[in-house]
Design a protein around this motif. Structure first.
Motif, PDB file in Angstrom:
ATOM      1  N   ARG A 171       0.827  -1.206   0.000  1.00  0.00           N
ATOM      2  CA  ARG A 171       0.000   0.000   0.000  1.00  0.00           C
ATOM      3  C   ARG A 171       0.864   1.260   0.000  1.00  0.00           C
ATOM      4  O   ARG A 171       1.875   1.311   0.717  1.00  0.00           O
ATOM      5  CB  ARG A 171      -0.861  -0.008   1.261  1.00  0.00           C
ATOM      6  CG  ARG A 171      -1.834   1.128   1.380  1.00  0.00           C
ATOM      7  CD  ARG A 171      -2.628   1.029   2.653  1.00  0.00           C
ATOM      8  NE  ARG A 171      -3.401  -0.189   2.718  1.00  0.00           N
ATOM      9  CZ  ARG A 171      -3.805  -0.755   3.859  1.00  0.00           C
ATOM     10  NH1 ARG A 171      -3.505  -0.208   5.008  1.00  0.00           N
ATOM     11  NH2 ARG A 171      -4.531  -1.856   3.840  1.00  0.00           N
ATOM     12  N   GLN A 215      -3.671   9.665  12.458  1.00  0.00           N
ATOM     13  CA  GLN A 215      -3.806   8.216  12.258  1.00  0.00           C
ATOM     14  C   GLN A 215      -2.530   7.478  12.665  1.00  0.00           C
ATOM     15  O   GLN A 215      -2.580   6.364  13.160  1.00  0.00           O
ATOM     16  CB  GLN A 215      -4.127   7.905  10.792  1.00  0.00           C
ATOM     17  CG  GLN A 215      -5.482   8.403  10.318  1.00  0.00           C
ATOM     18  CD  GLN A 215      -6.635   7.652  10.971  1.00  0.00           C
ATOM     19  OE1 GLN A 215      -6.506   6.489  11.327  1.00  0.00           O
ATOM     20  NE2 GLN A 215      -7.758   8.324  11.159  1.00  0.00           N
ATOM     21  N   ARG A 219      -3.590   4.612  14.836  1.00  0.00           N
ATOM     22  CA  ARG A 219      -3.596   3.275  14.223  1.00  0.00           C
ATOM     23  C   ARG A 219      -2.468   3.166  13.201  1.00  0.00           C
ATOM     24  O   ARG A 219      -2.688   3.038  11.997  1.00  0.00           O
ATOM     25  CB  ARG A 219      -4.943   3.042  13.535  1.00  0.00           C
ATOM     26  CG  ARG A 219      -5.964   2.354  14.429  1.00  0.00           C
ATOM     27  CD  ARG A 219      -7.126   1.726  13.667  1.00  0.00           C
ATOM     28  NE  ARG A 219      -7.540   2.412  12.469  1.00  0.00           N
ATOM     29  CZ  ARG A 219      -7.479   1.884  11.235  1.00  0.00           C
ATOM     30  NH1 ARG A 219      -6.998   0.685  11.045  1.00  0.00           N
ATOM     31  NH2 ARG A 219      -7.906   2.572  10.200  1.00  0.00           N
ATOM     32  N   GLU A 221      -0.504   0.928  12.322  1.00  0.00           N
ATOM     33  CA  GLU A 221      -0.304  -0.315  11.569  1.00  0.00           C
ATOM     34  C   GLU A 221      -1.007  -0.297  10.217  1.00  0.00           C
ATOM     35  O   GLU A 221      -0.717  -1.137   9.367  1.00  0.00           O
ATOM     36  CB  GLU A 221      -0.729  -1.549  12.384  1.00  0.00           C
ATOM     37  CG  GLU A 221      -2.134  -1.524  12.947  1.00  0.00           C
ATOM     38  CD  GLU A 221      -2.209  -0.797  14.298  1.00  0.00           C
ATOM     39  OE1 GLU A 221      -1.802   0.389  14.365  1.00  0.00           O
ATOM     40  OE2 GLU A 221      -2.689  -1.391  15.260  1.00  0.00           O
ATOM     41  N   GLN A 222      -1.897   0.673   9.968  1.00  0.00           N
ATOM     42  CA  GLN A 222      -2.568   0.738   8.659  1.00  0.00           C
ATOM     43  C   GLN A 222      -1.615   1.244   7.564  1.00  0.00           C
ATOM     44  O   GLN A 222      -1.929   1.173   6.384  1.00  0.00           O
ATOM     45  CB  GLN A 222      -3.795   1.659   8.733  1.00  0.00           C
ATOM     46  CG  GLN A 222      -3.441   3.135   8.936  1.00  0.00           C
ATOM     47  CD  GLN A 222      -4.642   4.018   9.150  1.00  0.00           C
ATOM     48  OE1 GLN A 222      -5.380   4.297   8.209  1.00  0.00           O
ATOM     49  NE2 GLN A 222      -4.847   4.457  10.374  1.00  0.00           N
TER      50      GLN A 222
END
Ligand code: NAP
Length: 480
Positions: A171, A215, A219, A221-222
């Motif tokens: 990603r 973010q 979070r 880890e995204q």
């Protein structure tokens, strides 16, 4: 036949630089890999000797020969030279892509331990506010030019995807402030969205930089790879190094088509310099990135694995949480050397490939426009007049000019025509003049005539042409 050894320019740098660089060199030598080092000077000592850039000629010649640099941090001493020697090096050799990976490391306790963070910031390294093009426009108002080019965006976007492919990543996020800086930051977003479909195996997303920071704290880890502009990347990459243990663990590579420079993200840490206390991990991992890029993949894996094994063994440097009896830089180095050849229990070597940089485009890069039209002029005026009085003056001065005053802003906010907003005023006005009627033959002589008329009565310090490219306005509207 004995093969010539691969030469590398080494800049020990300032502060803790010589200590952590020496650590990395000892480890590289211990891998048995076939490289040779050319030690050169750069930074504080060079500034003190009167080298205005902080990079002596001999150092530049060495880099031109070897094209690979392992460097310690360079401080920018206040009082010598006007520009950071780091920025000069990156610009001089067009190392346009700054790769800053961070990952969870065994034994390095953080608030995110157990979440398997493995994030890479790909930061544009040449353009943006980092170019340091600055002016005092009035004695009380400073300006910094944020120049972003289509060429720069294209190169960094392609590099981010090339890097993601080389590392088998899934990603790529593009982080910008395009909602506010629609033209500069927007150029990176648009370029990213144009090129992303060429890499269908990789998921691509745009994210606003402020949300990205949020973010990352909530979070992280995204995230996998994040591509961003120079200043955003500078800040974001210090944040990501904080998520995984701090600056002592954050390596980086500055990649260009001709030269690549490998260094820790941290600076010269003068408070601990010369005390044998610095954590050399960031520089050792930077050296591993270098070995991988010059085709010494096995040595790179061995070095990385030896670092992991050393950390797994419980060895701690002074910057790590829970370091009651911290290891010195030398002790940590010797432990890594002793662990060469061993494999980590928690993280096996990854399948890496060399990053294939997109080929450079030669000559002057031009983005053509089928049509272009001048529509007006912003004149920046230093004045202590009230905005309504300034507007009245400017209108009186220009009744027969092809231009009419359209608006005045102060620090970006519209103050004429009055918006009703309470604006704290400074003596720096942007006065926007637009053509009274559309004329094809409008040009520089009308602009110079307007400037002469206004300049006879008011102190102006800057002008900007208002243009349309292919029918699209090439300037920002004022914020009300
Ligand atoms: P810094 O040198 O990165 O140091 C900030 C603090 O981080 C240090 O005081 C130290 O904290 C800790 N630290 C950093 N690296 C460490 C390591 N390897 N091991 C253990 N602790 C480490 O940032 P700075 O003080 O803002 O900058 C100092 C100079 O470095 C400036 O002249 C700056 O321009 C230059 N700089 C150069 C580069 C580069 O060459 N690429 C990058 C950044 C800054 P403790 O107080 O906890 O010991």
């Amino acid at each position: 036949m004995t093969l010539a050894k691969r030469k590398i320019t080494v800049l020990p740098g300032d502060g803790i630089g010589p200590e952590v660089v020496e650590s990395a060199l000892e480890i590289i030598k211990a891998t048995g890999t076939s490289v040779e080092f050319e030690k050169c000077e750069a930074g504080a000592r060079a500034f003190q000797k009167g080298v205005v850039t902080g990079i002596p000629k001999e150092t530049i010649e060495s880099i031109e020969r070897t094209r690979v640099v392992l460097k310690g941090p360079l401080e920018t001493p206040i009082g010598y030279g006007s520009r950071s020697a780091n920025v000069t090096l990156r610009t001089l050799f067009e190392t346009y892509g700054n790769i800053r990976p961070v990952r969870e490391l065994p034994g390095v306790q953080t608030a995110f331990t157990g979440r398997k963070l493995d994030i890479v910031i790909v930061r544009e390294n040449i353009e943006d506010l980092y170019a340091g093009i600055e002016y005092m426009q009035t004695p009380g108002v400073a300006e910094s030019l944020k120049l972003i080019s289509r060429e720069g965006c294209e190169k960094i976007v392609k590099l981010a995807f090339a890097f993601a492919i080389a590392e088998g990543r899934k990603r790529v996020h593009c982080a910008t402030k395009a909602n506010i800086m629609k033209l500069t930051e927007g150029l990176l977003q648009h370029t990213f969205e144009e090129f992303a479909p060429r890499y269908p195996a990789i998921e691509s997303r745009h994210i606003l930089i402020d949300n990205c920071a949020h973010q990352l704290a909530m979070r992280p880890e995204q995230f996998d790879v994040i591509v961003t502009t120079n200043m955003n990347g500078d800040i974001l990459s210090d944040l990501t190094s904080g998520l995984t243990g701090g600056l002592g663990f954050a390596p980086s590579a500055n990649l260009g088509n001709d030269v690549s420079i490998y260094e820790a993200v941290h600076g010269s840490a003068p408070d601990i310099a010369g005390k044998n206390k610095a954590n050399p991990t960031a520089l050792i991992l930077s050296a591993a990135m270098m070995l991988r890029q010059i085709g010494e993949g096995k040595a790179a894996n061995d070095v990385e694995q030896a670092v992991l094994v050393t950390l797994e063994s419980g060895m701690r440097t002074s910057d790590m949480m829970g370091a009651d009896k911290p290891a010195t830089t030398t002790e940590f180095t010797q432990a890594v050397i002793a662990n060469l050849g061993k494999r980590s229990k928690v993280s096996q070597p990854k399948e890496y490939k060399k990053v294939e940089l997109p080929p450079p485009q030669l000559g002057v890069n031009v983005v053509p426009a089928k049509s272009r039209r001048l529509t007006g002029l912003d004149i920046y005026i230093e004045s202590d007049l009230d905005p309504a009085k300034l507007a009245e003056d400017l209108e009186k001065l220009t009744p027969s000019s092809p231009f009419k005053l359209q608006m005045i802003t102060n620090r970006g906010a519209m103050v004429f025509p009055a918006s009703g907003r309470r604006v704290s005023l400074v003596d720096h006005f942007r006065c926007r003049f637009v053509l009274r009627e559309t004329r094809a033959n409008f040009g520089d002589s009308e602009i110079l005539s307007l400037l002469g008329t206004v300049g006879a009565q008011h102190r102006w310090m800057h002008i900007e042409k208002l243009q349309e490219f292919d029918g699209e306005p090439a300037f920002s509207r004022s914020q009300v």
